[in-house]
Design a protein around this motif. Structure first.
Motif, PDB file in Angstrom:
ATOM      1  N   LYS A 128       0.822  -1.210   0.000  1.00  0.00           N
ATOM      2  CA  LYS A 128       0.000   0.000   0.000  1.00  0.00           C
ATOM      3  C   LYS A 128       0.853   1.256   0.000  1.00  0.00           C
ATOM      4  O   LYS A 128       0.473   2.277  -0.588  1.00  0.00           O
ATOM      5  N   THR A 131       1.473   3.376  -3.172  1.00  0.00           N
ATOM      6  CA  THR A 131       0.484   4.302  -3.720  1.00  0.00           C
ATOM      7  C   THR A 131       0.110   5.414  -2.744  1.00  0.00           C
ATOM      8  O   THR A 131      -0.464   6.419  -3.164  1.00  0.00           O
ATOM      9  N   GLU A 132       0.433   5.232  -1.476  1.00  0.00           N
ATOM     10  CA  GLU A 132      -0.012   6.189  -0.454  1.00  0.00           C
ATOM     11  C   GLU A 132       0.482   7.611  -0.712  1.00  0.00           C
ATOM     12  O   GLU A 132      -0.275   8.572  -0.609  1.00  0.00           O
ATOM     13  N   GLU A 135      -1.232   9.086  -3.735  1.00  0.00           N
ATOM     14  CA  GLU A 135      -2.639   9.326  -3.428  1.00  0.00           C
ATOM     15  C   GLU A 135      -2.801  10.544  -2.519  1.00  0.00           C
ATOM     16  O   GLU A 135      -3.717  11.349  -2.695  1.00  0.00           O
ATOM     17  N   ARG A 136      -1.881  10.701  -1.582  1.00  0.00           N
ATOM     18  CA  ARG A 136      -1.921  11.845  -0.682  1.00  0.00           C
ATOM     19  C   ARG A 136      -1.725  13.154  -1.465  1.00  0.00           C
ATOM     20  O   ARG A 136      -2.450  14.134  -1.263  1.00  0.00           O
ATOM     21  N   LEU A 138      -2.254  13.590  -4.618  1.00  0.00           N
ATOM     22  CA  LEU A 138      -3.411  13.754  -5.500  1.00  0.00           C
ATOM     23  C   LEU A 138      -4.558  14.421  -4.756  1.00  0.00           C
ATOM     24  O   LEU A 138      -5.169  15.380  -5.255  1.00  0.00           O
ATOM     25  N   GLN A 139      -4.854  13.960  -3.556  1.00  0.00           N
ATOM     26  CA  GLN A 139      -5.938  14.530  -2.770  1.00  0.00           C
ATOM     27  C   GLN A 139      -5.662  15.987  -2.397  1.00  0.00           C
ATOM     28  O   GLN A 139      -6.577  16.818  -2.374  1.00  0.00           O
ATOM     29  N   SER A 151     -10.015   9.408  -8.642  1.00  0.00           N
ATOM     30  CA  SER A 151      -9.397   8.439  -7.731  1.00  0.00           C
ATOM     31  C   SER A 151      -8.030   8.030  -8.253  1.00  0.00           C
ATOM     32  O   SER A 151      -7.749   8.146  -9.451  1.00  0.00           O
ATOM     33  N   ILE A 152      -7.193   7.540  -7.364  1.00  0.00           N
ATOM     34  CA  ILE A 152      -5.864   7.099  -7.755  1.00  0.00           C
ATOM     35  C   ILE A 152      -5.962   5.942  -8.747  1.00  0.00           C
ATOM     36  O   ILE A 152      -5.166   5.848  -9.698  1.00  0.00           O
TER      37      ILE A 152
END
Length: 205
Positions: A128, A131-132, A135-136, A138-139, A151-152
């Motif tokens: 995980k 991608t964390e 993804e962080r 991206l948000q 979404s990722i």
């Protein structure tokens, strides 16, 4: 022990080369043994069956297409768009250097749809933390209003699809259009730029 490990690795590498060249059905354990420089008994000793050997290679190659994108190291001070652009380009270059891989995966999935499940299972096992961070970031960009909500997984899917498509079509389009290798190389470089521009443009709010 070292010789055993070397033989096992040689068998795996020989099998991968043959599977990429001619697919699962046409490849035999005898061919694998000959290319690895050993006998068939050793192929069966290390990997039991051709299916088991193929599945190991297939699943790892499928997973590496995603991991290669996520593993790209970028400048921490770069903007999100700059980081994404570098990842897209590096991923495209990886596929260009391994251009048999997309066609191999596509052909084997088409011939055996059950392999899709094995890909999904392998992707689940990707750590995980790979991608964390993305993804962080991206948000954060979404919350700032710099990019539209996405979404990722949607982003990864778009990148992989755009990057893989030229290599899936190359074996058909290049001979059909009688395109020389040099011209094809220029075309692929242009497709890489188009992929970056298309993805970044689609992220705009």
């Amino acid at each position: 022990m070292a010789d055993e490990k070397n033989t096992e690795t040689q068998i795996l590498e020989a099998a991968e080369q043959l599977f990429l060249e001619q697919g699962f059905t046409k490849t035999t354990t005898d061919q694998i043994a000959k290319r690895a420089g050993c006998n068939q008994a050793l192929v069966h000793y290390y990997y039991r069956t051709k299916d088991r050997l193929f599945n190991q290679i297939f699943e790892e190659r499928a997973k590496v297409i995603l991991k290669n994108f996520l593993d790209v190291r970028v400048n921490a001070d770069a903007t999100f768009e700059e980081k994404l652009a570098m990842k897209i380009e590096a991923h495209f270059d990886f596929l260009k250097d391994n251009n048999k891989l997309p066609v191999f995966l596509y052909n084997e999935i088409s011939g055996n749809p059950e392999r899709i499940k094995s890909i999904a299972d392998k992707i689940k096992n990707i750590p995980k933390n790979m991608t964390e961070q993305m993804e962080r970031e991206l948000q954060e960009e979404i919350e700032k209003g710099n990019i539209r909500p996405i979404s990722i997984m949607d982003l990864l899917f778009t990148v992989i699809c755009l990057n893989i498509t030229p290599f899936l079509l190359q074996p058909i389009m290049q001979p059909a259009l009688q395109v020389e290798d040099k011209e094809m190389g220029m075309f692929l470089e242009n497709r890489k730029k188009e992929a970056v521009q298309t993805i970044l443009a689609r992220l705009k709010p």
